[in-house]
Design a protein around this motif. Sequence first.
Motif, mmCIF file in Angstrom:
data_model
loop_
_atom_site.group_PDB
_atom_site.id
_atom_site.type_symbol
_atom_site.label_atom_id
_atom_site.label_comp_id
_atom_site.label_asym_id
_atom_site.label_seq_id
_atom_site.Cartn_x
_atom_site.Cartn_y
_atom_site.Cartn_z
ATOM 1 N N THR A 163 0.830 -1.202 0.000
ATOM 2 C CA THR A 163 0.000 0.000 0.000
ATOM 3 C C THR A 163 0.865 1.253 0.000
ATOM 4 O O THR A 163 0.548 2.245 -0.666
ATOM 5 C CB THR A 163 -0.950 0.002 1.213
ATOM 6 O OG1 THR A 163 -1.695 -1.215 1.229
ATOM 7 C CG2 THR A 163 -1.916 1.174 1.153
ATOM 8 N N TYR A 284 -7.551 0.069 8.207
ATOM 9 C CA TYR A 284 -8.977 0.324 8.411
ATOM 10 C C TYR A 284 -9.179 1.545 9.298
ATOM 11 O O TYR A 284 -8.439 1.772 10.251
ATOM 12 C CB TYR A 284 -9.655 -0.879 9.078
ATOM 13 C CG TYR A 284 -11.115 -0.636 9.402
ATOM 14 C CD1 TYR A 284 -12.103 -0.818 8.442
ATOM 15 C CD2 TYR A 284 -11.509 -0.202 10.668
ATOM 16 C CE1 TYR A 284 -13.439 -0.563 8.727
ATOM 17 C CE2 TYR A 284 -12.843 0.047 10.960
ATOM 18 C CZ TYR A 284 -13.802 -0.129 9.987
ATOM 19 O OH TYR A 284 -15.115 0.119 10.271
ATOM 20 N N ALA A 288 -13.704 4.491 6.105
ATOM 21 C CA ALA A 288 -12.990 4.140 4.872
ATOM 22 C C ALA A 288 -13.834 3.280 3.932
ATOM 23 O O ALA A 288 -14.004 3.625 2.759
ATOM 24 C CB ALA A 288 -11.672 3.453 5.199
ATOM 25 N N LYS A 349 -14.601 -4.726 5.113
ATOM 26 C CA LYS A 349 -13.710 -4.063 4.169
ATOM 27 C C LYS A 349 -14.084 -4.360 2.718
ATOM 28 O O LYS A 349 -13.278 -4.127 1.808
ATOM 29 C CB LYS A 349 -12.255 -4.458 4.435
ATOM 30 C CG LYS A 349 -11.709 -3.909 5.751
ATOM 31 C CD LYS A 349 -10.246 -4.267 5.956
ATOM 32 C CE LYS A 349 -9.359 -3.586 4.946
ATOM 33 N NZ LYS A 349 -7.917 -3.887 5.163
ATOM 34 N N GLU A 364 -8.939 -5.158 0.269
ATOM 35 C CA GLU A 364 -8.528 -3.822 -0.117
ATOM 36 C C GLU A 364 -7.839 -3.121 1.050
ATOM 37 O O GLU A 364 -8.021 -3.472 2.210
ATOM 38 C CB GLU A 364 -9.722 -2.997 -0.603
ATOM 39 C CG GLU A 364 -10.714 -2.593 0.463
ATOM 40 C CD GLU A 364 -11.848 -1.736 -0.083
ATOM 41 O OE1 GLU A 364 -12.063 -1.722 -1.311
ATOM 42 O OE2 GLU A 364 -12.530 -1.076 0.720
ATOM 43 N N TYR A 366 -6.112 1.088 2.134
ATOM 44 C CA TYR A 366 -6.521 2.479 1.964
ATOM 45 C C TYR A 366 -5.340 3.444 2.022
ATOM 46 O O TYR A 366 -4.374 3.223 2.749
ATOM 47 C CB TYR A 366 -7.529 2.876 3.048
ATOM 48 C CG TYR A 366 -8.686 1.910 3.139
ATOM 49 C CD1 TYR A 366 -9.691 1.915 2.172
ATOM 50 C CD2 TYR A 366 -8.744 0.972 4.170
ATOM 51 C CE1 TYR A 366 -10.741 1.010 2.239
ATOM 52 C CE2 TYR A 366 -9.788 0.061 4.241
ATOM 53 C CZ TYR A 366 -10.786 0.083 3.268
ATOM 54 O OH TYR A 366 -11.812 -0.825 3.331
ATOM 55 N N ALA A 368 -4.858 7.361 3.192
ATOM 56 C CA ALA A 368 -5.624 8.261 4.053
ATOM 57 C C ALA A 368 -4.799 9.484 4.419
ATOM 58 O O ALA A 368 -3.583 9.524 4.226
ATOM 59 C CB ALA A 368 -6.052 7.525 5.327
ATOM 60 N N LEU A 381 -10.525 9.475 3.880
ATOM 61 C CA LEU A 381 -10.108 8.583 2.806
ATOM 62 C C LEU A 381 -9.561 9.371 1.622
ATOM 63 O O LEU A 381 -10.196 10.322 1.150
ATOM 64 C CB LEU A 381 -11.300 7.725 2.357
ATOM 65 C CG LEU A 381 -11.016 6.696 1.262
ATOM 66 C CD1 LEU A 381 -10.076 5.613 1.772
ATOM 67 C CD2 LEU A 381 -12.320 6.086 0.749
ATOM 68 N N ALA A 384 -9.231 4.131 -2.018
ATOM 69 C CA ALA A 384 -9.268 2.706 -1.689
ATOM 70 C C ALA A 384 -8.386 1.980 -2.700
ATOM 71 O O ALA A 384 -8.506 2.206 -3.906
ATOM 72 C CB ALA A 384 -10.696 2.184 -1.748
#
Length: 396
Positions: A163, A284, A288, A349, A364, A366, A368, A381, A384
């Motif tokens: 991520t 999480y 989100a 999620k 998934e 995120y 942020a 958010l 995603a």
Amino acid sequence: MRVSTKHVLGSVAVAATLALSACAPSAESTDAGSGTDTIEVGVITSETGPLAAYGQSFLDGFNAGLDYATDGTGEVDGITIEIRNGDDAGDPDKAVQLTKEYIGDGVQVLTGTVSSGVALGVAEQAAQNQVLYVSGPAAADAITGVNGYTFRSGRQSMQDVATAGTFLDDVAGQKVVVYAQDNAFGQGNAAAVDALLGAGGAKVQPLLVGEDIKEFTSFSQQLKDAKPDLIFVAWAGETTGSMWQSLEQQGVFDIAPVVTGLGDVASYGAYGPVADKISFLSHYFGTAPDNAVNDAMVEAVEAAGGTVDLFTPDGFTAAQMIVHAIEEGEGDVDAMVAALEGYTFDAPKGTVTVRAGDHALVQEMYQAKLVKDGEGWAPELVAAVPAEDVAPPEAG
């Protein structure tokens, strides 16, 4: 897809060798099978100790998830699900002791654990005694694929790292500096970034700082001199505030995105005045996901007097997985394992998949940011990240 992981073979996490003795299931547990009227689920997690807040978050989610998956009955296909809670206090030895006790009493399904050390110990017992184990928030990559009886209901470290890489359009040819403390945690993060983003073509350079260091000006200057395209920060402890302050004072935020993991709600104030300058990868936070299951979880947890937090969906998802396994397997452990392998379902999620080969949970993630919310901060958010874009390398 910004980061591809499907060609990365292996994981930097190394499973610990744990000298743990097995205990045989009681006669009662070996009689379990089709037609079982009651199945007991052992929930072992941190109710006290340094990880108690994480444990409570998991329990809040688990209770809400069990209610959701059984339509409030606590039963599935005529089988009553009884919960047996145990506090491991974050201690692997205590967790193993509880695991042996539960297995000896006939418990065939275990879940919980927010500590990776605890999870690895429980996983070994699950394999030795052939019981189903759904690990919770523990993030160590070594848990994935550790044995055929262990699954996970949360994300793992490789998904965090992947991520982080999505903050670059393409990691190939980019320079990523890992800024971390020179301890097992920091070294592990540096190795994970090198194994994943390095394999995607990034040039990874670690900048590790001694834990006793309290003045960070020279290190901030080294970050600038390195001319990175992305800075990945892995930091914890009492020097966190001064480290972030130094990055701001030396203008580090002006040269490249600075990425770190978004923690639980209690941590939002720890970044001080630089909170809105950090790019956060996130497992999480409550706002989100946008789906009916997440809405149901938030509503249930809040109705019970709680607040959704970082690991609430891990508990909820664990309950969903266990109810499905019991429904399909009716107390037969091998049948329950088979029911979970390749299982795709709607979780808080969104759509998640239990990967058949190594039991990773493909989900998934995120991007942020933190924004001012009165006197404090709240997550917002940014994007995603699709599950397939951050799927961990298959273990084994």
